[in-house]
Design a protein around this motif. Structure first.
Motif, short mmCIF file in Angstrom:
data_model
loop_
_atom_site.label_atom_id
_atom_site.label_comp_id
_atom_site.label_asym_id
_atom_site.label_seq_id
_atom_site.Cartn_x
_atom_site.Cartn_y
_atom_site.Cartn_z
N TYR A 133 -24.53 42.48 -14.59
CA TYR A 133 -23.12 42.11 -14.69
C TYR A 133 -22.84 41.05 -13.63
CZ TYR A 133 -18.03 42.39 -14.79
OH TYR A 133 -16.70 42.07 -14.90
N LEU A 134 -22.20 39.95 -14.04
CA LEU A 134 -21.99 38.81 -13.15
C LEU A 134 -20.56 38.29 -13.28
CD1 LEU A 134 -24.28 35.79 -12.50
CD2 LEU A 134 -22.00 35.36 -13.40
N VAL A 135 -19.97 37.94 -12.15
CA VAL A 135 -18.66 37.30 -12.12
C VAL A 135 -18.78 36.01 -11.31
CG1 VAL A 135 -16.26 37.47 -11.40
CG2 VAL A 135 -17.43 39.49 -12.29
N TYR A 136 -18.36 34.90 -11.90
CA TYR A 136 -18.42 33.59 -11.26
C TYR A 136 -17.02 32.99 -11.33
CZ TYR A 136 -19.64 28.66 -10.58
OH TYR A 136 -19.70 27.36 -10.12
N GLU A 137 -16.48 32.58 -10.19
CA GLU A 137 -15.12 32.04 -10.14
C GLU A 137 -15.08 30.80 -9.28
OE1 GLU A 137 -10.51 33.54 -9.33
OE2 GLU A 137 -12.20 34.91 -9.09
N ASN A 138 -14.35 29.77 -9.76
CA ASN A 138 -14.22 28.51 -9.03
C ASN A 138 -12.74 28.14 -8.93
OD1 ASN A 138 -16.04 26.30 -7.91
ND2 ASN A 138 -14.58 25.11 -9.12
N VAL A 139 -12.31 27.72 -7.74
CA VAL A 139 -10.91 27.37 -7.50
C VAL A 139 -10.85 25.97 -6.89
CG1 VAL A 139 -8.80 27.95 -6.25
CG2 VAL A 139 -10.26 29.78 -7.16
N ASN A 140 -10.00 25.12 -7.44
CA ASN A 140 -9.72 23.79 -6.89
C ASN A 140 -8.21 23.66 -6.72
OD1 ASN A 140 -12.34 21.95 -7.03
ND2 ASN A 140 -12.32 23.25 -8.85
N SER A 141 -7.76 23.49 -5.50
CA SER A 141 -6.33 23.31 -5.26
C SER A 141 -6.13 22.08 -4.38
CB SER A 141 -5.71 24.54 -4.60
OG SER A 141 -6.24 24.73 -3.31
N ALA A 142 -5.05 21.37 -4.61
CA ALA A 142 -4.75 20.16 -3.84
C ALA A 142 -3.24 19.94 -3.80
CB ALA A 142 -5.44 18.95 -4.45
N ASN A 143 -2.75 19.51 -2.64
CA ASN A 143 -1.34 19.19 -2.46
C ASN A 143 -1.25 17.77 -1.90
OD1 ASN A 143 1.43 19.27 -2.16
ND2 ASN A 143 1.38 20.50 -0.28
N PHE A 144 -0.85 16.82 -2.76
CA PHE A 144 -0.72 15.42 -2.37
C PHE A 144 0.71 15.13 -1.91
CE2 PHE A 144 -4.32 15.32 -5.27
CZ PHE A 144 -5.22 14.49 -4.59
N ILE A 145 0.85 14.47 -0.78
CA ILE A 145 2.15 14.04 -0.27
C ILE A 145 2.09 12.54 -0.04
CG2 ILE A 145 3.88 14.30 1.55
CD1 ILE A 145 2.79 17.08 2.08
N TYR A 146 2.96 11.78 -0.73
CA TYR A 146 2.95 10.32 -0.65
C TYR A 146 4.02 9.82 0.31
CZ TYR A 146 -0.06 10.67 -4.74
OH TYR A 146 -1.08 10.97 -5.59
N SER A 147 3.86 8.56 0.75
CA SER A 147 4.77 7.98 1.74
C SER A 147 6.19 7.85 1.21
CB SER A 147 4.25 6.61 2.20
OG SER A 147 4.03 5.76 1.10
N ASP A 148 6.37 7.81 -0.10
CA ASP A 148 7.72 7.71 -0.66
C ASP A 148 8.36 9.08 -0.85
OD1 ASP A 148 6.27 8.73 -2.74
OD2 ASP A 148 6.74 7.12 -4.16
N PRO A 161 0.82 -1.21 0.00
CA PRO A 161 0.00 0.00 0.00
C PRO A 161 0.85 1.27 0.00
CG PRO A 161 -0.04 -1.04 2.16
CD PRO A 161 0.64 -1.99 1.24
N VAL A 162 0.31 2.30 -0.64
CA VAL A 162 0.94 3.63 -0.68
C VAL A 162 0.08 4.56 0.18
CG1 VAL A 162 1.59 5.57 -2.12
CG2 VAL A 162 1.89 3.24 -2.98
N PHE A 163 0.72 5.16 1.20
CA PHE A 163 -0.01 6.07 2.07
C PHE A 163 0.13 7.50 1.54
CE2 PHE A 163 1.08 2.37 4.59
CZ PHE A 163 -0.11 2.11 5.27
#
Length: 757
Positions: free
Chosen positions: A370-385, A334-336
């Motif tokens: 007048y409309l402003v729509y903004e979406n943000v997705n951020s992710a930081n993955f850190i693996y056991s290796d 398994p990879v944690f």
């Protein structure tokens, strides 16, 4: 050519109106109650021994058209709780303008007979339900009113009509968020209009239903407001919302703010078998979330015929994830991993509407937004290796709308009551993405016309037609052009035994959003990713239904058969890359759904309001893409909603119980199952009815937010289980100050929701 055609049609309509009036006599006027406009007043015209009836519209206007007669004519004006007036018309003129101002009953209140069942008025365009505020405790809100409307289901999470149509909320013709319902008193609501087949007036894009709350008209100038606070027992969740309204002569102002903390904990399990290659994943997610919303609306009344209003709305949320889990592929160890990231959304708009009455029945509107729509997705993955992967994906769109509308209501053409609506709309939209050098410009122009006709007392029709043209382009190679003709038809026929049948058809489109067009890959977890497609076209939806309904005293029921089909449905298709399953979007699927729903509303033991809607649906997805991993998915879905409410302890406490179950649900990739959702609410008032105390228990049995998705086809199997116990109880306290007055802003805002969220 388009504007000239529109105005030529209006000119012909007005000419026909004038021609019909030359051969008949008109009797019309406006009904007021203590100088305030009085909608739904009953006006009776007695011609000898015969009677004709009319009901004043939202402007208090009534109208009769009759042939020349030598009989004695008498007008009677009636409104519950007010004195009855009669006027004899002698001599009768070609045009007779009779205005009336009703006064309170001189008799004691116990001599006034008030019907306990609401008055229902149905046309092909809409159904209107009269509200009796004696059915609710003091300080009851609009949310409690909607839970009693036939074929409408409302709770903390859902607003649907006919079991499967997502509803938009309007107040006096202005679209609002569901949060504003918490600031509207049940005693201020005159009636609720339900439109289950919205016409071109609501745009080429709208696929759901409309709930329009018509408020009572009052003339007082006061200030009022409320302060609401709520605290939950689990997850450190709480909620606060202050609101204030002010009215003085020509100015109406209202504002509200909402802050909500929404923390959750969930467990995720995934199993995948692709031709013998097994992939397993499990993780726990502790999410901390906040939601904020602020709304301001202001109306300036320049004169009795002209008005300008401004709305400003801001909504945003941020959810911060803290994830710990493990993945295992085949016989490998398994990879944690751990994940930190956030999902954030901001939606801000400012809009204005100017209206000008042209004559008694026609209003011109100029609207912009007048409309402003903004979406943000951020992710930081850190693996056991020690491996670390960082994703920061953003997408947004900027929209600017302009609309010209002309509305003529209550016209008489060929001695028939008709209303005519027409408009021109232009939208300029720019989709932006994380890569600043890539964008999509979208320009949309449409024209619509609508004719609402009452042919006889039993038969009415509503017909609208939209033509829309769209161009998508950018600085690279994109150059898309397409146009669509989108009709809507509604027919209503009433039988003599208080039953009726309704038929409806509509053709609508739904465009891809900025997220859908974003080609950048977003990894949601190890082994799972999603990706947009810049070449997507809008999906076209055809929808038709037929209903049969009947009402007997406090009991009503409605049976509905419907079919929905989309030939180029935007769906997620699977693409495997090693152990990474990528969901990409394509106009690849055919979708067809047929179903039946039954709506039933009655009183149990003469005390408990019961509102039930149940039914089933059979849907089929077919993937037309060349390398389809899953060519077809189909199955039955059960839909059931129930709301029970009553008043206890000498009508001082209002209690309500609601439940819903929708499943299993199907997409092209999977079959999703979940458990029923139940909630309970109890509300009471004290301190001279200025303080409201409410107890709420949501997701009582704890399993409603749990979800299981299964994909099984030939050599591919995947199972995803998400456990999220959102059961919670909360106690809220609100203080209402100031005097009651009408703070409705009676103009229609621009309605646009033509892109997928």
């Amino acid at each position: 050519m388009i504007p000239k055609t529109c105005f030529t049609f209006v000119f012909i309509v007005c000419s026909l109106l004038g021609f019909s009036q030359q051969k008949s006599r008109t009797i019309s006027g406006k009904v007021r109650i203590e100088n305030a406009i009085a909608p739904d007043a009953v006006v009776e015209l007695k011609v000898g021994q015969l009677s004709k009836y009319a009901v004043s519209d939202k402007e208090g206007v009534y109208k009769f058209v009759i042939a020349t007669t030598s009989d004695t004519l008498t007008l009677w004006f009636r409104h519950v709780g007010y004195q009855t007036y009669s006027i004899e018309l002698d001599p009768l003129q070609e045009t007779n303008q009779i205005d009336i101002n009703l006064a309170l009953q001189a008799q004691n209140l116990n001599e006034v007979v008030i019907e306990t069942k609401e008055k229902t008025i149905n046309t092909a365009r809409k159904s209107s339900y009269k509200i009796n505020n004696k059915d609710f405790i003091k300080n009851a809100k609009a949310t409690e009113v909607l839970a009693t409307i036939p074929n409408v289901f409302f709770n903390e999470n859902t607003i649907v009509v006919d079991g499967n149509l997502t509803a938009k909320i309007f107040i006096d013709g202005i679209e609002v968020t569901s949060n504003e319902l918490k600031t509207i008193d049940a005693s201020d609501i005159d009636r609720v209009e339900v439109i289950n087949n919205p016409s071109g007036t609501y745009g080429a894009d709208f696929l759901g239903a409309v709930l329009n709350l018509i408020l009572k008209k009052q003339s007082q100038d006061f200030i009022k407001g409320s302060v609401l606070g709520s605290r939950s027992a689990r997850f450190d969740n709480w909620y606060a919302e202050p609101s204030i309204s002010y009215k003085r002569n020509w100015l109406t102002f209202k504002s509200s703010f909402e802050y909500k903390r929404n923390n959750q904990e969930l467990t995720y399990n995934l199993q995948r078998n692709n031709s013998g290659n097994v992939f397993l994943q499990q993780f726990d997610n502790h999410t901390k979330g906040t939601q904020k919303a602020a709304e301001m609306r202001m109306s300036i009344q320049f004169s009795e015929k002209s008005n300008w209003n401004i709305t400003n709305y801001l909504f945003g949320y941020k959810f911060i994830d803290r994830v710990n889990g493990q993945s295992m592929s085949g016989g490998n160890p398994p990879v944690f991993f751990s994940k930190g990231g956030e999902t954030a959304n901001t939606n801000w708009d400012i809009a204005s509407v100017y209206s000008q009455k042209i004559g008694e029945k026609t209003t011109f509107f100029y609207k912009n937004k007048y409309l402003v729509y903004e979406n943000v997705n951020s992710a930081n993955f850190i693996y056991s290796d020690g491996t670390q992967l960082l994703y920061d994906i953003q997408s947004k769109n900027r929209d600017f709308y302009n609309t010209l509308d002309l509305e003529s209501e209550g016209l008489t053409i060929f001695k028939k009551n008709m209303s005519f609506y027409s408009g021109l709309k232009y939208i300029n939209r720019r989709f932006g993405f994380s890569e600043s050098n890539y964008y999509v410009n979208q320009n949309i122009a449409n024209i619509y016309v609508e004719l609402d006709s009452q042919w006889t007392q039993r038969f009415s029709t509503d017909l609208s037609l939209i033509y829309e043209n769209t161009r998508n382009s950018n600085n690279i190679a994109l150059n898309q052009r397409y146009g669509y003709l989108l009709p809507t038809l509604s027919l209503l026929y009433r039988f003599t035994n208080k039953s009726e049948t309704r038929f409806g058809y509509s053709r609508r489109l739904l465009r891809p959003s900025a997220n859908d067009l974003n080609d950048e890959r977003i990894v949601s977890s190890p082994g799972q990713a999603r990706q947009g497609n810049a070449d997507l076209l809008p999906q076209i939806r055809n929808y038709c239904f037929i209903t049969f309904g009947k009402a007997v005293q406090t009991t009503s029921f409605l049976v509905k058969l419907y079919n929905e089909s989309i030939s180029n449905s935007i769906v997620s298709t699977f693409k495997l890359e090693d152990n990474l399953l990528v969901q990409t979007l394509e106009n690849a699927a055919k979708f067809n759904a047929s179903g039946m729903s039954l709506g039933f509303r009655t009183k149990l033991a003469k005390k408990i309001n019961c509102n039930l809607n149940t039914g089933f649906e059979y849907c089929v997805y077919e993937d037309n893409s060349i390398n389809a991993l899953i060519p077809k998915t189909s199955g039955y879905t059960f839909r059931g909603n129930i709301n029970l409410s009553t008043r206890v302890l000498n009508d001082k406490v209002f209690i309500a119980f609601s439940g819903s179950q929708n499943g299993p649900n199907y997409s092209l990739q999977s079959k999703s199952t979940n458990q029923p959702y139940f909630d309970f609410r109890a509300t009471t008032n004290f301190f001279k009815d200025k303080v409201t105390l409410a107890f709420y228990a949501g997701n009582i049995f704890g399993n409603a937010a749990n979800l299981r998705q299964v994909t099984a086809y030939t050599n591919f199997y995947q199972s995803v289980e998400i456990r999220n116990n959102t059961s919670n109880v909360s106690l809220s306290l609100s203080y209402n100050f100031g005097k009651k007055f009408d703070d409705a802003i009676d103009n229609r805002n621009i309605e646009n929701d033509d892109i997928r969220k």
